[in-house]
Each structure stands twice: as structure tokens, then as C-alpha cells.
Design a protein around this motif. Structure first.
Motif, mmCIF file in Angstrom:
data_model
loop_
_atom_site.group_PDB
_atom_site.id
_atom_site.type_symbol
_atom_site.label_atom_id
_atom_site.label_comp_id
_atom_site.label_asym_id
_atom_site.label_seq_id
_atom_site.Cartn_x
_atom_site.Cartn_y
_atom_site.Cartn_z
ATOM 1 N N ASP A 51 0.826 -1.210 0.000
ATOM 2 C CA ASP A 51 0.000 0.000 0.000
ATOM 3 C C ASP A 51 0.862 1.262 0.000
ATOM 4 O OD1 ASP A 51 -2.327 -1.504 -0.041
ATOM 5 O OD2 ASP A 51 -2.622 -1.386 2.135
ATOM 6 N N GLN A 52 1.907 1.282 0.828
ATOM 7 C CA GLN A 52 2.789 2.446 0.881
ATOM 8 C C GLN A 52 3.592 2.591 -0.410
ATOM 9 O OE1 GLN A 52 2.418 0.307 3.533
ATOM 10 N NE2 GLN A 52 1.179 1.738 4.705
ATOM 11 N N ARG A 54 2.597 1.645 -3.413
ATOM 12 C CA ARG A 54 1.645 2.146 -4.406
ATOM 13 C C ARG A 54 1.422 3.641 -4.218
ATOM 14 N NH1 ARG A 54 -1.836 -1.125 -3.315
ATOM 15 N NH2 ARG A 54 -1.469 -2.667 -4.944
ATOM 16 N N GLU A 55 1.198 4.053 -2.981
ATOM 17 C CA GLU A 55 0.961 5.475 -2.693
ATOM 18 C C GLU A 55 2.177 6.318 -3.071
ATOM 19 O OE1 GLU A 55 0.257 8.408 1.127
ATOM 20 O OE2 GLU A 55 -0.324 6.302 1.294
#
Length: 138
Positions: A51-52, A54-55
Motif C-alpha cells: 500500500d505504501q 503504491r501510494e
């Protein structure tokens, strides 16, 4: 090095060059990370987890540079079949300024079960610092 490790590195580089964030992130283990041991102020030392990653790629990195090609790519085998060392020259464009980009990179990756668990990116921090300074003046 196993053929799978080489293939993972080749796919990762291709996804990076093509700005294919989902493929890039999907090649990482759920808790995999990228770290930059040498970096200018303001650049995170480590981004961990899908998630990090991707962000970070979506909000920061993809708006900064666009890679046209990687040249002189060499993938090195190591005694540890999970560890791959890759060196290459990244050529592209700084998106906000249109300036050309030439970055030399050496990266050390650990690949387990076909997924990247760690990616240490030893890029030239002087090039990145110059890009960030130029973008700050736009």
C-alpha cells in the motif's frame, strides 16, 4: 541466482520503465520494501508494504520522472540465490521541467518465492537533489 530471480528483476525493471505501478507493486511481497541508503533531504529512506509503495509511486515518483529506457543493464549472480545485484543507467525526462534525466543505479534485491522482499536502491543522490531543486523552482 535462479532463473526466477532474474525474471523478477527483468519484470520489475520493465514495470518501472513503463510506469506500470500495479505490476511493480505486485512483484513485491506484502511486507516488501524499497530503501534508499543515499538520498537528499526530503526523500524517504524507506517505503514498506504494497500500500505504501503504491501510494509513493502514484503520488510522488510518477509525477517526477519518466524513464524512456534503461541502458547497459547488467544483472549479477551472487552466492545467495535470493540476492540479485543489478546495475543500469536510467534515461528519461524530468516531467515538471522537461529536462533530460540520466541516472546511474546499482540495486541489491532479495527475492523470495518469486517476490521482492527488499530492494536497496543505490542511485546517485546528486542527480536526484538537482532534480528536486529544479522542480522546486518551477
Amino acid at each position: 541466482m535462479t532463473a526466477m530471480s532474474r525474471e523478477v528483476v527483468e519484470r520489475l525493471l520493465r514495470a518501472s520503465r513503463e510506469r506500470d505501478t500495479e505490476t511493480f507493486v505486485g512483484l513485491f511481497a506484502p511486507d516488501g520494501y524499497i530503501e534508499w541508503p543515499f538520498r537528499p533531504a526530503g526523500v524517504p529512506g524507506r517505503v514498506e508494504g504494497r500500500d505504501q509503495l503504491r501510494e509513493f509511486l502514484t503520488m510522488q515518483a510518477n509525477g517526477l520522472v519518466e524513464f524512456d529506457e534503461y541502458r547497459n543493464t547488467v544483472i549479477h549472480e551472487t552466492i545467495d540465490p535470493q540476492v540479485v545485484i543489478v546495475e543500469y543507467e536510467a534515461h528519461g525526462t524530468v516531467i515538471p521541467t522537461g529536462a533530460p534525466l540520466h541516472q546511474t543505479v546499482i540495486a541489491v534485491l532479495r527475492i523470495r518465492d518469486g517476490l521482492v522482499v527488499s530492494y536497496r536502491d543505490y542511485l546517485n543522490p546528486l542527480v536526484l537533489a538537482e532534480i528536486l531543486a529544479d522542480v522546486g523552482n518551477v
